[in-house]
Write a protein that holds these residues in place. Structure first.
Motif, short mmCIF file in Angstrom:
data_model
loop_
_atom_site.label_atom_id
_atom_site.label_comp_id
_atom_site.label_asym_id
_atom_site.label_seq_id
_atom_site.Cartn_x
_atom_site.Cartn_y
_atom_site.Cartn_z
N ASP A 87 0.53 -1.34 0.45
CA ASP A 87 0.48 0.41 -0.06
C ASP A 87 0.47 1.29 -0.27
OD1 ASP A 87 -2.25 -1.75 -0.16
OD2 ASP A 87 -2.31 -1.57 2.47
N GLY A 88 1.96 1.47 -0.02
CA GLY A 88 2.76 2.59 0.29
C GLY A 88 3.29 2.78 -1.03
N PHE A 89 2.64 1.86 -2.28
CA PHE A 89 3.22 1.78 -3.76
C PHE A 89 2.25 3.25 -4.08
CE2 PHE A 89 5.90 -1.76 -3.40
CZ PHE A 89 6.63 -1.60 -4.06
N GLY A 90 2.68 4.19 -4.54
CA GLY A 90 2.13 5.58 -4.87
C GLY A 90 1.92 5.78 -6.48
N ARG A 135 4.71 3.15 -7.85
CA ARG A 135 6.05 3.20 -7.44
C ARG A 135 5.99 3.78 -5.83
NH1 ARG A 135 10.26 3.55 -10.84
NH2 ARG A 135 11.37 2.44 -9.22
N LEU A 136 7.24 2.68 -4.94
CA LEU A 136 7.20 3.48 -3.89
C LEU A 136 8.95 4.45 -3.26
CD1 LEU A 136 6.72 2.37 -0.57
CD2 LEU A 136 8.57 0.86 -1.33
N ARG A 137 8.06 5.53 -2.95
CA ARG A 137 9.73 5.72 -2.83
C ARG A 137 10.23 5.71 -0.97
NH1 ARG A 137 11.41 10.14 -5.35
NH2 ARG A 137 9.60 10.34 -6.41
N LYS A 138 11.12 5.30 -1.33
CA LYS A 138 12.21 5.49 0.66
C LYS A 138 11.91 6.70 0.85
CE LYS A 138 15.06 1.88 -2.11
NZ LYS A 138 16.65 1.92 -2.33
N ALA A 139 12.35 6.25 2.10
CA ALA A 139 13.27 7.56 3.31
C ALA A 139 13.59 8.52 2.85
CB ALA A 139 12.64 6.74 4.49
N ASN A 140 14.57 8.05 1.71
CA ASN A 140 15.20 9.03 1.59
C ASN A 140 15.34 9.86 -0.46
OD1 ASN A 140 15.67 7.37 0.10
ND2 ASN A 140 18.05 6.73 0.03
N GLY A 141 14.16 9.31 -0.17
CA GLY A 141 13.17 10.08 -1.47
C GLY A 141 13.69 9.56 -2.63
N ALA A 142 14.54 8.46 -2.75
CA ALA A 142 15.07 7.13 -4.03
C ALA A 142 13.81 6.31 -4.43
CB ALA A 142 16.34 7.25 -3.66
N LEU A 143 13.43 6.10 -5.72
CA LEU A 143 12.53 5.37 -5.52
C LEU A 143 12.88 3.84 -5.20
CD1 LEU A 143 10.90 7.08 -8.81
CD2 LEU A 143 9.76 7.03 -6.42
N THR A 184 9.08 -2.80 -8.73
CA THR A 184 6.94 -2.23 -9.80
C THR A 184 6.09 -3.50 -9.94
OG1 THR A 184 6.43 -0.59 -11.33
CG2 THR A 184 7.94 -2.84 -12.07
N PRO A 185 5.25 -2.78 -9.11
CA PRO A 185 4.22 -4.21 -8.79
C PRO A 185 3.51 -4.18 -10.68
CG PRO A 185 3.14 -1.45 -8.14
CD PRO A 185 4.75 -1.16 -9.19
N TRP A 221 12.78 -2.83 -11.68
CA TRP A 221 12.58 -1.67 -12.53
C TRP A 221 13.14 -2.03 -14.36
CZ3 TRP A 221 8.56 2.19 -13.15
CH2 TRP A 221 8.85 3.65 -13.73
N GLY A 222 14.25 -2.45 -14.08
CA GLY A 222 15.30 -2.40 -14.68
C GLY A 222 14.91 -3.88 -16.08
N ASN A 223 14.17 -4.81 -15.74
CA ASN A 223 13.64 -6.36 -16.13
C ASN A 223 12.87 -6.63 -16.79
OD1 ASN A 223 16.29 -7.08 -14.24
ND2 ASN A 223 14.82 -8.11 -13.07
N ARG A 224 13.63 -7.68 -17.86
CA ARG A 224 12.60 -7.98 -19.08
C ARG A 224 11.54 -9.55 -19.08
NH1 ARG A 224 16.44 -6.04 -24.05
NH2 ARG A 224 16.09 -4.08 -24.40
N HIS A 225 10.48 -8.84 -19.09
CA HIS A 225 9.32 -10.49 -18.90
C HIS A 225 8.83 -10.68 -20.24
CE1 HIS A 225 10.99 -10.59 -14.61
NE2 HIS A 225 10.06 -9.38 -14.67
N THR A 226 8.95 -11.48 -20.81
CA THR A 226 8.80 -12.14 -21.53
C THR A 226 7.07 -12.11 -21.74
OG1 THR A 226 8.86 -14.35 -21.80
CG2 THR A 226 10.19 -12.94 -22.84
N TRP A 227 6.07 -12.58 -20.56
CA TRP A 227 5.00 -13.07 -20.13
C TRP A 227 3.81 -11.70 -19.30
CZ3 TRP A 227 4.59 -13.10 -15.25
CH2 TRP A 227 5.46 -13.44 -14.27
#
Length: 221
Positions: free
Chosen positions: A91-94, A166-174, A178-179, A205-211
């Motif tokens: 639920d933190g993924f806004g 996306r979920l933003r960390k406490a330091n501001g980074a993403l 990804t859901p 975030w950087g991975n590919r999935h054929t399905w």
């Protein structure tokens, strides 16, 4: 960029009034603290809008109906949906900062598409491609709403990511996750009893999935 692929068309969504009745039957209106009459009235007012021909989704704002509460309402072969055990922070993924999400408790999402043509694209590659197409990536809660209304949107080897969340960390980074919504194989921590159940999980975030396609829409209102 990887090659694109096309697949079967997902059946159209039912009218918004029928979608409202579906949410009421599932108890989503009570979860979201929205009177049933208010939900029906909103859907009725939106039904039949210009250019709306079966690709319009009724959504409840994620602050009213979070993913953790919606996922168990999913059904496939009589098996309830679930969130993977290592996503307790689901639920933190806004919404991505660039997304214009209506502040109303209810809204509509137009032009929903599973994004089969973006299968085997990473979220990192797909996002600028969607922006170029003037499309907006779906939120996780919107993806769940879609499958609640149209279970055929989720099928083996043609499931989808919802990279608008996306979920933003406490330091501001993403966060690098990804859901996504797909179908469990009943392996590992899922448990054999969950084979074929709808599953909310995550991908890098950087991975590919054929399905996995990348679901998107033309807009929200």
């Amino acid at each position: 960029m990887p090659e694109t692929s096309s697949g079967p068309t997902v059946p159209s969504l039912p009218p918004l009034s029928a979608q409202a009745e579906r949410l009421i039957a599932l108890g989503v209106h009570e979860l979201a603290r929205i009177p049933a009459g208010e939900l029906r009235a909103f859907a009725s007012a939106q039904d039949g809008g210009a250019g709306r021909d079966g690709d319009v989704l009724l959504a409840v704002h994620p602050e009213r109906a979070p993913a953790s509460a919606l996922a168990p309402l999913l059904r496939r072969e009589d098996k309830p949906g679930f969130v993977v055990t290592d996503m307790t922070d689901v639920d933190g993924f806004g919404p991505l900062d660039a997304l214009d999400l209506p502040e109303a408790p209810m809204y509509v999402v137009t032009g929903v598409d599973r994004g089969d043509h973006l299968s085997n694209w990473s979220p990192e590659e797909a996002l600028p491609a969607l922006v170029k197409e003037q499309r907006t990536p779906l939120l996780l809660t919107e993806g769940i709403h879609w499958v609640l209304q149209q279970p055929a949107a989720l099928e083996r080897n043609r499931c989808f990511m919802t990279i608008g969340s996306r979920l933003r960390k406490a330091n501001g980074a993403l966060d690098a996750r990804t859901p996504a919504i797909w179908i469990s194989n009943g392996t590992g921590r899922d448990g054999r009893e969950r084979r074929d159940a709808p599953k909310v999980g995550w991908c890098w975030w950087g991975n590919r999935h054929t399905w996995l396609g990348v679901a998107s829409a033309t807009g929200r209102a």
